[in-house]
Design an enzyme around this catalytic site. Structure first.
Site, PDB file in Angstrom:
ATOM      1  N   ASN A   9       0.862  -1.181   0.000  1.00  0.00           N
ATOM      2  CA  ASN A   9       0.000   0.000   0.000  1.00  0.00           C
ATOM      3  C   ASN A   9       0.898   1.230   0.000  1.00  0.00           C
ATOM      4  O   ASN A   9       1.463   1.583   1.037  1.00  0.00           O
ATOM      5  CB  ASN A   9      -0.903  -0.047   1.245  1.00  0.00           C
ATOM      6  CG  ASN A   9      -1.722   1.221   1.399  1.00  0.00           C
ATOM      7  OD1 ASN A   9      -1.777   2.058   0.491  1.00  0.00           O
ATOM      8  ND2 ASN A   9      -2.359   1.378   2.554  1.00  0.00           N
ATOM      9  N   LYS A  11       0.141   4.265  -0.305  1.00  0.00           N
ATOM     10  CA  LYS A  11      -0.491   5.484   0.234  1.00  0.00           C
ATOM     11  C   LYS A  11      -0.203   6.662  -0.697  1.00  0.00           C
ATOM     12  O   LYS A  11      -0.033   6.452  -1.900  1.00  0.00           O
ATOM     13  CB  LYS A  11      -0.028   5.729   1.675  1.00  0.00           C
ATOM     14  CG  LYS A  11      -0.197   4.465   2.528  1.00  0.00           C
ATOM     15  CD  LYS A  11      -0.095   4.686   3.992  1.00  0.00           C
ATOM     16  CE  LYS A  11      -0.280   3.341   4.690  1.00  0.00           C
ATOM     17  NZ  LYS A  11      -0.282   3.456   6.140  1.00  0.00           N
ATOM     18  N   HIS A  94      -9.661   0.721   4.752  1.00  0.00           N
ATOM     19  CA  HIS A  94      -8.384   1.008   5.433  1.00  0.00           C
ATOM     20  C   HIS A  94      -8.647   1.961   6.597  1.00  0.00           C
ATOM     21  O   HIS A  94      -9.489   2.850   6.504  1.00  0.00           O
ATOM     22  CB  HIS A  94      -7.388   1.623   4.447  1.00  0.00           C
ATOM     23  CG  HIS A  94      -6.010   1.708   5.020  1.00  0.00           C
ATOM     24  ND1 HIS A  94      -5.634   2.713   5.876  1.00  0.00           N
ATOM     25  CD2 HIS A  94      -4.930   0.887   4.900  1.00  0.00           C
ATOM     26  CE1 HIS A  94      -4.376   2.502   6.258  1.00  0.00           C
ATOM     27  NE2 HIS A  94      -3.929   1.410   5.670  1.00  0.00           N
ATOM     28  N   GLU A  96      -7.143   4.447   7.680  1.00  0.00           N
ATOM     29  CA  GLU A  96      -6.998   5.883   7.386  1.00  0.00           C
ATOM     30  C   GLU A  96      -8.262   6.415   6.721  1.00  0.00           C
ATOM     31  O   GLU A  96      -8.657   7.562   6.943  1.00  0.00           O
ATOM     32  CB  GLU A  96      -5.750   6.108   6.521  1.00  0.00           C
ATOM     33  CG  GLU A  96      -4.484   6.008   7.370  1.00  0.00           C
ATOM     34  CD  GLU A  96      -3.235   5.555   6.632  1.00  0.00           C
ATOM     35  OE1 GLU A  96      -3.171   5.693   5.395  1.00  0.00           O
ATOM     36  OE2 GLU A  96      -2.315   5.040   7.297  1.00  0.00           O
ATOM     37  N   GLU A 166      -5.339  -5.108  10.533  1.00  0.00           N
ATOM     38  CA  GLU A 166      -4.377  -4.029  10.723  1.00  0.00           C
ATOM     39  C   GLU A 166      -4.693  -3.266  12.006  1.00  0.00           C
ATOM     40  O   GLU A 166      -5.536  -2.358  12.001  1.00  0.00           O
ATOM     41  CB  GLU A 166      -4.442  -3.047   9.538  1.00  0.00           C
ATOM     42  CG  GLU A 166      -4.035  -3.648   8.220  1.00  0.00           C
ATOM     43  CD  GLU A 166      -3.479  -2.583   7.278  1.00  0.00           C
ATOM     44  OE1 GLU A 166      -2.380  -2.806   6.752  1.00  0.00           O
ATOM     45  OE2 GLU A 166      -4.116  -1.537   7.105  1.00  0.00           O
ATOM     46  N   GLY A 172       2.229   2.485  10.623  1.00  0.00           N
ATOM     47  CA  GLY A 172       3.121   3.628  10.456  1.00  0.00           C
ATOM     48  C   GLY A 172       3.810   4.065  11.743  1.00  0.00           C
ATOM     49  O   GLY A 172       4.400   5.135  11.808  1.00  0.00           O
ATOM     50  N   SER A 211       3.383  -1.896  10.318  1.00  0.00           N
ATOM     51  CA  SER A 211       4.830  -1.890  10.560  1.00  0.00           C
ATOM     52  C   SER A 211       5.506  -3.220  10.215  1.00  0.00           C
ATOM     53  O   SER A 211       6.434  -3.644  10.903  1.00  0.00           O
ATOM     54  CB  SER A 211       5.139  -1.468  12.004  1.00  0.00           C
ATOM     55  OG  SER A 211       4.654  -0.154  12.242  1.00  0.00           O
TER      56      SER A 211
HETATM   57  P1  PGA Z   1       2.725   0.435   7.544  1.00  0.00           P
HETATM   58  O1  PGA Z   1       1.244   0.612   6.898  1.00  0.00           O
HETATM   59  O2  PGA Z   1       3.285  -0.842   6.982  1.00  0.00           O
HETATM   60  O3  PGA Z   1       3.478   1.646   7.062  1.00  0.00           O
HETATM   61  O4  PGA Z   1       2.560   0.390   9.010  1.00  0.00           O
HETATM   62  C1  PGA Z   1       0.393  -0.491   6.732  1.00  0.00           C
HETATM   63  C2  PGA Z   1      -0.912  -0.048   6.109  1.00  0.00           C
HETATM   64  O5  PGA Z   1      -1.400   1.033   6.446  1.00  0.00           O
HETATM   65  O6  PGA Z   1      -1.481  -0.762   5.278  1.00  0.00           O
END
Ligand code: PGA
Length: 249
Positions: A9, A11, A94, A96, A166, A172, A211
């Site tokens: 992903n 982003k 997701h 976010e 997740e 992140g 992460s």
């Molecule tokens: P990250 O993000 O690996 O940077 O923690 C995962 C995601 O949001 O899908």
């Protein structure tokens, strides 16, 4: 045996030049892949990257999708449009999108249905916040998020879907769930699906996200109910992402 899935992903990152280099490196490394690798770049780059991926085993996915099929929805992109530019997958729900854009369970369920409606594979994200984990309601939250989709799409739809667990507190932050924490929630999700249809539950591919990096991928993917990863930050570095894919395969 469930075939692992590794989804990157991206982003809101990248430029055309950076993308071309990253995709080149991934294609070069992808020959031996014994897992399904999918990259999810920003919408505007999908077409161009799709062309670059043509004849490669790497799949293309979108990070989000509109629940509506077409019409007066300024700024939105439909599932059919994603398919038209070469996508095979779309992430829905997701955290976010849920947190920053106020997407609720009902909307996520409609997006899931829209994606399957054009024969794309939804990657449904579920997961609890830090506050919810500390209050001990992780399973309750994940069950609610899953059940909202089950109610609208039905159990059979999960034969053509991928689910990503997740935990929001791990995204992140550099603070991944421990393999035991991930496994516990993955087992819970599988059991919930299996209770409705044992075969679908058994075949459902469950990704861990939050992460994931080359250094922790193997121990996470070693868990019996972790079938791959949804990788954010680490999917922007070719060598790192390739090593994560290798850990899954
Ligand atoms: P990250 O993000 O690996 O940077 O923690 C995962 C995601 O949001 O899908």
């Amino acid at each position: 045996m469930r075939r692992p899935v590794l989804a990157g992903n991206w982003k809101m990152h990248g430029t055309r030049a950076e993308n071309a280099r990253l995709v080149d490196a991934l294609i070069e490394a992808s020959d031996e892949a014994r897992c399904d690798v999918v990259i999810c770049p920003p919408l505007v780059y999908l077409w161009e990257i799709g062309r670059q991926l043509k004849d490669s085993p790497i799949g293309l996915g979108a990070q989000d999708v509109c629940a509506e099929a077409q019409g007066a929805f300024t700024g939105e992109v439909s599932a059919a449009m994603l398919k038209d530019v070469g996508c095979g997958y779309a992430i829905v729900g997701h955290s976010e999108r849920r947190q920053l854009y106020r997407e609720d369970d009902a909307l996520v369920a409609r997006k899931f249905v829209a994606v399957q409606g054009v024969a794309l594979v939804p990657i449904l994200c579920v997961g609890e916040t830090l506050d919810e984990r500390e209050r001990g309601v992780t399973e309750e939250i994940v069950a609610r998020q899953l059940d909202a989709v089950l109610a609208v799409a039905g159990i059979a739809a999960f034969a053509r879907a991928v689910v990503a667990y997740e935990p929001v507190w791990a995204i992140g932050t550099g603070k991944n769930a421990t393999p035991e924490q991930a496994q516990a929630v993955h087992a819970f999700i599988r059991a919930r699906i299996s209770a409705r249809d044992a075969m679908i539950g058994d075949g459902l591919r469950l990704l861990y996200g939050g992460s994931v990096k080359a250094a922790n991928a193997a121990e996470l993917f070693d868990q019996p109910d972790v079938d791959g990863g949804l990788v954010g930050g680490a999917s922007l570095k070719a060598d790192e992402f390739v090593r994560i894919c290798a850990a899954a395969a």
